[in-house]
Design a protein around this motif. Structure first.
Motif, PDB file in Angstrom:
ATOM      1  N   THR A   1     -25.998  19.466  -0.203  1.00 62.01           N
ATOM      2  CA  THR A   1     -27.392  19.819  -0.459  1.00 62.01           C
ATOM      3  C   THR A   1     -27.561  21.336  -0.536  1.00 62.01           C
ATOM      4  O   THR A   1     -26.698  22.103  -0.079  1.00 62.01           O
TER       5      THR A   1
ATOM      6  N   LYS B   1     -38.257  19.649  -1.992  1.00 55.14           N
ATOM      7  CA  LYS B   1     -38.773  18.799  -0.921  1.00 55.14           C
ATOM      8  C   LYS B   1     -38.905  19.637   0.344  1.00 55.14           C
ATOM      9  O   LYS B   1     -37.957  20.300   0.765  1.00 55.14           O
TER      10      LYS B   1
ATOM     11  N   GLN C   1     -35.610  21.875   0.408  1.00 50.86           N
ATOM     12  CA  GLN C   1     -34.396  21.364  -0.230  1.00 50.86           C
ATOM     13  C   GLN C   1     -34.631  21.222  -1.721  1.00 50.86           C
ATOM     14  O   GLN C   1     -35.642  20.657  -2.163  1.00 50.86           O
TER      15      GLN C   1
ATOM     16  N   THR D   1     -33.975  19.428  -5.014  1.00 48.89           N
ATOM     17  CA  THR D   1     -33.516  18.076  -5.347  1.00 48.89           C
ATOM     18  C   THR D   1     -33.076  17.945  -6.795  1.00 48.89           C
ATOM     19  O   THR D   1     -32.172  17.175  -7.100  1.00 48.89           O
TER      20      THR D   1
END
Length: 587
Positions: free
Chosen positions: A173, A191, A209, A211
């Motif tokens: 990630t 997010k 994050q 995505t």
């Protein structure tokens, strides 16, 4: 020989500045996006793999990182264990450096997820990485080491924050800081993870994050906006475009080229036109060119544009393939943003499209920056016209600030300060207002210090630093000019200049051609001024504080020795330089 003469001239004048013209070794204050990438479970890899195999794995991993970072215009600053620190925005700034950092991160993740690297943990399992990205002001330059690829020293909060974010990320990630999120939120889906306490940081940090990437059409609709600010100061241009649209709907195809500086409001004008035209009344095609997106994207966009125009010529087959309805003949609104990024072959395809538009219900609106030079064949056609956008006036600027601030009643003195700094550029107005709203609280008597020269919004800084970096040979001249002030004379600059005189005038000509400086008069009687207040501030702040102090000491001495009458008539200017020579920064 010229270099030797130049060095002697600098020593003879008793004044030496670090060489800021060397893009590899210069040390500067920069607004960068920092990316930390780390191998997941490196300790487990070390216990499972033979040391020689582990070394090969780490070398392959590092090479992949270096190649990916380089592809997106960044550089690898160094290695910390099995972690890699990379920087975007130095030695060459790009106004989309934060986006480049995120694209590089997503590419790296994809390479590991799809096993394109061929790397495994020795048991057949693919390895993964975690990545953290933060943006902010740093000092960056060459470290004490030497070599063909010397490591860079990067000092500031952003590298530490990026390292902490990387440690918080889950395997596979990308986590970004709030500052980076603000720079890239219109290009990527993010997010919210929430507030987290990070070691070494007093305040909790909001984590985000990444995505996925947004699609190209969404990039247009998600353009620069603060509180849904409306089109201001462009009533004439808006009404003219709508008149041309109504004309095009009657099968009198039109092409409009909308030109202007970065942030002048080209996108906002086109967004407002789109909002005015009901989507059910036309076919709407919206595309945005980008230096980061490949030729295939542009080729597909132009192919669809051409197919759409052909379908309006009575080609039922083309209409069927595009809409599923051979009777679809609605007029078409085509918008192509940022034509300055088009490649030569794409320009040829676009030229073919423009020549097919007369007699069809099509309006093609193309936005571009001032450096874009459209083919002569475009402007020779009667159905093609060019609209140049100028800065908005003071009353329109004040109205825009009021609309952005909404129900928050900011003081008139703060509004005036924002207007003075923005020089009529809507983008500057929006960003400065947004920064002021974050810092100011109703009822406070103190105006936000964030609008002093020591603080410039990140988006504005990256745009202007990119302009400054376009001609590295003139960079040092621009920095010395910035120390002199918003306006200055050639005579004064020539005395302050520490290099050989023959280098000064060509550099000034280059800065004027690029639009950074404006000139009145000629020769030794010429006077210069920075086109934008914020450009002067960015050039000034890119120098180290000790370099600024040296410059102000030299300027003070030269004013007293060579311009005593000027110093006597303008004691406030002499005091200004004298105080900054002692280290006071706000000015």
């Amino acid at each position: 020989m010229a270099g030797k003469d130049d060095a002697c001239y600098r020593r003879g004048n008793g004044f030496e500045l670090p060489d800021t013209t060397d893009p590899i070794n210069r040390v500067e204050r920069r607004y960068l996006s920092i990316m930390f990438c780390d191998l997941v479970n490196s300790t487990g890899l070390a216990t499972r793999l033979d040391p020689e195999d582990l070394l090969q794995l780490i070398q392959t991993y590092r090479n992949l990182c270096v190649e990916t970072i380089k592809f997106y215009g960044g550089f690898t600053a160094g290695y910390v264990g099995d972690g890699t620190m990379s920087c975007f925005g130095y030695p060459q700034a790009h106004e989309d450096d934060a986006e480049r950092a995120v694209y590089a991160a997503l590419d790296l993740l994809n390479s590991f997820k799809t096993r394109k690297t061929g790397l495994t943990d020795g048991a057949g399992n693919s390895i993964s990485v975690r990545i953290g990205i933060a943006s902010g002001l740093v000092v960056v330059g060459n470290s004490a080491g030497t070599g063909s690829v010397p490591e860079k020293t990067v000092i500031g909060q952003a590298p530490n924050l990026a390292a902490r974010l990387q440690s918080m990320a889950q395997p596979g990630t990308v986590i970004v800081s709030t500052e980076t999120r603000n720079l890239v939120q219109n290009r990527f889906r993010l997010k919210k993870i929430g507030l987290r306490s990070l070691a070494g940081f007093e305040k909790t940090q909001m984590l985000w994050q990444v995505t996925d990437e947004t699609d190209s059409s969404a990039r247009f609709h998600n353009g620069r906006k603060i509180n849904g600010s409306e089109l201001v100061g462009r009533d004439g241009e808006f009404k003219h475009v709508i008149r041309q649209w109504n004309r095009a709907r009657r099968r009198d195809g039109r092409v409009i080229l909308i030109c202007g500086e970065t942030g002048i409001g080209k996108s906002k004008l086109l967004e407002t036109v789109c909002a005015h035209v009901p989507p059910e009344s036309c076919n709407r095609l919206i595309y945005q060119c980008s230096p980061l997106h490949g030729n295939d994207d542009i080729r597909a966009c132009l192919a669809r544009m051409q197919a759409t125009v052909r379908s309006l010529s009575g080609d039922a087959g083309a209409r069927q393939s595009l809409t599923g309805n051979p009777d679809e003949t609605r007029p078409c609104l085509i918008i192509l943003e940022d034509a300055q990024w088009l490649t030569p072959w794409a320009l040829e395809l676009l030229t073919e499209l423009i020549m097919q538009i007369p007699g069809k219900p099509v309006l093609l609106a193309i936005s571009c920056r001032l450096q874009f030079r459209p083919p002569v064949s475009w402007l020779e056609r009667d159905h093609v016209e060019r609209i140049s956008l100028s800065p908005i006036n003071r009353s329109a600027a004040e109205l825009l600030i009021r609309r952005i601030s909404g129900e928050i009643r900011i003081p008139a003195s703060l509004v005036s300060r924002i207007v003075d700094k923005a020089d009529g550029i809507p983008f500057f107005l929006e960003e400065l207002t947004g920064t002021a709203l974050l810092a100011w609280r109703p009822g406070s008597r103190n105006l936000p210090q964030l609008l002093e020269d020591t603080e410039i919004p990140g988006k504005v800084r990256t745009v202007l630093m990119t302009r400054l970096d376009q001609d590295s040979s003139s960079r040092e001249v621009a920095q010395i000019c910035a120390a002199l002030g918003r306006e200055f004379s050639y005579d004064m600059l020539a005395k302050v200049w520490a290099h050989h005189p023959k280098k000064l005038y060509p550099a000034l000509n280059s800065l004027c051609r690029s639009g950074l400086l404006l000139r009145t008069g000629n020769g030794n009687d010429a006077r210069y001024a920075f086109k934008w207040t914020l450009m002067r501030a960015v050039a000034y702040q890119s120098m180290l504080k000790r370099v600024r102090q040296k410059l102000h000491r030299r300027i003070s001495r030269i004013m007293l020795e060579h311009f005593p009458d000027y110093a006597r008539l303008h004691p406030e200017i002499l005091n200004h330089h004298s105080s900054l020579a002692g280290g006071r920064e706000n000015h």
